[in-house]
Design a protein around this motif. Structure first.
Motif, short mmCIF file in Angstrom:
data_model
loop_
_atom_site.label_atom_id
_atom_site.label_comp_id
_atom_site.label_asym_id
_atom_site.label_seq_id
_atom_site.Cartn_x
_atom_site.Cartn_y
_atom_site.Cartn_z
N PRO A 19 0.84 -1.21 0.00
CA PRO A 19 0.00 0.00 0.00
C PRO A 19 0.87 1.25 0.00
N PRO A 20 0.43 2.34 -0.61
CA PRO A 20 1.24 3.57 -0.61
C PRO A 20 1.41 4.15 0.79
N LYS A 21 0.41 3.94 1.67
CA LYS A 21 0.51 4.40 3.06
C LYS A 21 0.04 3.28 3.98
N PRO A 22 0.90 2.31 4.24
CA PRO A 22 0.49 1.14 5.03
C PRO A 22 0.54 1.41 6.53
N TYR A 23 -0.19 0.55 7.28
CA TYR A 23 -0.02 0.52 8.72
C TYR A 23 1.37 -0.06 9.02
N CYS A 24 1.98 0.42 10.08
CA CYS A 24 3.30 -0.10 10.45
C CYS A 24 3.59 0.24 11.90
N THR A 25 4.57 -0.42 12.48
CA THR A 25 4.99 -0.15 13.85
C THR A 25 6.27 -0.92 14.15
N GLY A 31 0.56 0.15 19.34
CA GLY A 31 -0.42 0.45 18.30
C GLY A 31 0.20 0.63 16.93
N LEU A 32 -0.67 0.82 15.95
CA LEU A 32 -0.25 0.95 14.56
C LEU A 32 -0.32 2.41 14.11
N LYS A 33 0.58 2.77 13.22
CA LYS A 33 0.62 4.10 12.64
C LYS A 33 0.53 3.99 11.12
N ILE A 34 -0.05 4.99 10.50
CA ILE A 34 -0.08 5.07 9.04
C ILE A 34 1.08 5.95 8.60
N ARG A 35 1.94 5.39 7.77
CA ARG A 35 3.12 6.11 7.29
C ARG A 35 3.28 5.88 5.79
N THR A 36 4.13 6.65 5.16
CA THR A 36 4.42 6.42 3.75
C THR A 36 5.13 5.09 3.59
N VAL A 39 8.83 5.05 4.68
CA VAL A 39 9.03 5.02 6.14
C VAL A 39 8.63 3.66 6.70
N ALA A 40 7.51 3.12 6.23
CA ALA A 40 7.01 1.85 6.75
C ALA A 40 7.98 0.70 6.49
N LEU A 41 8.71 0.74 5.39
CA LEU A 41 9.66 -0.33 5.06
C LEU A 41 10.81 -0.40 6.06
N LYS A 42 10.98 0.62 6.89
CA LYS A 42 12.04 0.62 7.89
C LYS A 42 11.54 0.09 9.24
N LYS A 43 10.23 -0.18 9.34
CA LYS A 43 9.65 -0.66 10.59
C LYS A 43 9.71 -2.19 10.66
N ARG A 44 9.53 -2.71 11.86
CA ARG A 44 9.59 -4.16 12.06
C ARG A 44 8.33 -4.86 11.54
N TYR A 45 7.19 -4.18 11.67
CA TYR A 45 5.91 -4.75 11.22
C TYR A 45 5.31 -3.84 10.17
#
Length: 328
Positions: A19-25, A31-36, A39-45
């Motif tokens: 997704p262009p702006k996936p949930y991630c954390t 909790g989950l955050k919506i990021r680009t 940015v999300a590709l650098k998160k663990r989940y």
């Protein structure tokens, strides 16, 4: 076997499918955050699938695994095995050659097929049936032990060949046994049928589409509460939005009458087929009428049609004795 898979030379290209702006954390407890996506590709989940599409299937294995665990269960290799270094638990992530769309305008049969395949693979892998699949361990994160075990995208038919016990009837299972995407199907199917009649209460009133959406969302939330591991609120709202929009636009008085007519004809045809089968087995018209809840006169008419059909197919040939007994 047909070639129902596609080889991926550059697996990293699948980042574009996210997704262009996936949930991630980095911590699920926070909790989950919506990021680009960057940015999300650098998160663990990370959220692997867009809201209205299923391109990746993820299985949560709550036992110690190794890279090629799928071979132990006679299943094709996933794209990734993303493991926890501390306890060995892992996510197996499969990619679909053709994504399955999950909106109300999409066909329901592919969605049910995917849900059944996912449930059967969950049982075979002994994976967690309560895992929702919204958030996966990020296969591009250095925080996990990642094995790129395959480079194939599979078709559902290809995966089904490895599941001889597959039954495409996920909605007939008890609620506690509905796994993964099956929960979405369960809510969608039950609320969809309910909405066809309920929307009549909103015709010719000052109630708006917003009021109708809120009513559908409440109903979806009630169905979701039946699960020991409910879906996230965002998924429930997505299902409610799809159902409410479709019924609001399509189920006007004329559309509702057509839906009723088709349903009545379908049920009547099914009852007639069952009646003809019982009559051919030797039951009397009164016994069939009592069994199916119809009048004896209707069963008599069905029996006459059955006899005429047998005689017509014989085309003047001598009728065997066992058929003579049936058409008396």
């Amino acid at each position: 076997m047909l070639e129902c898979y596609e080889e991926i030379r550059q697996v990293n290209r699948l980042k574009k499918e996210l997704p262009p702006k996936p949930y991630c954390t980095n911590d699920l407890k926070r909790g989950l955050k919506i990021r680009t996506r960057a940015v999300a590709l650098k998160k663990r989940y990370i959220q692997m699938n867009p809201p209205h599409q299923k391109r990746f299937i993820t299985f949560d294995l709550d036992y110690e695994t190794w890279a090629y665990v799928a071979e132990d269960f006679n299943l094709p290799q996933p794209l990734w095995c993303v493991g926890n270094v501390q306890n060995g638990h892992a996510h197996l992530i499969y990619g679909l050659w053709h994504p399955v769309y999950t909106t109300s305008v999409a066909h329901v049969k592919p969605l049910k097929y995917l849900a059944a395949v996912e449930a059967a693979m969950t049982r075979k892998l002994e994976a967690d049936p309560m895992y929702s699949g919204l958030i996966s361990k990020n296969p591009w994160s250095s925080e996990w032990r990642v094995f790129q075990t395959g480079n194939m995208l599979y078709d559902l038919a290809f995966l089904a060949d490895y599941l001889p016990e597959l039954k495409v009837k996920p909605l007939q299972k008890p609620v506690a046994e509905v796994a993964g995407l099956g929960r979405n199907c369960f809510i969608f199917e039950n609320v969809r049928v309910w909405s066809y009649r309920e929307v009549r209460n909103y015709w010719g009133t000052n109630k708006s589409l917003t009021s109708w959406f809120e009513a559908v969302e409440r109903r979806c939330a009630e169905e979701n509460a039946k699960f020991s591991e409910p879906l996230y609120g965002s998924e429930v709202r997505c299902i409610a939005r799809s159902i409410s929009l479709w019924t609001w636009r399509r189920m006007d008085p004329a559309g509702f009458s057509e839906w009723q007519r088709v349903n009545v004809n379908h049920r009547w045809d099914s009852k007639k087929d069952m009646g003809l089968e019982l009559l051919s087995e030797g039951l009397t018209t009164s016994e069939v009428a009592e069994e199916l809840g119809v009048t004896e006169r209707i069963c008599y008419r069905w029996n006459q049609e059955r006899k005429s059909d047998i005689i017509t197919r014989s085309r003047g040939a001598e009728i065997p004795k066992f058929l003579r007994r049936l058409i008396r």
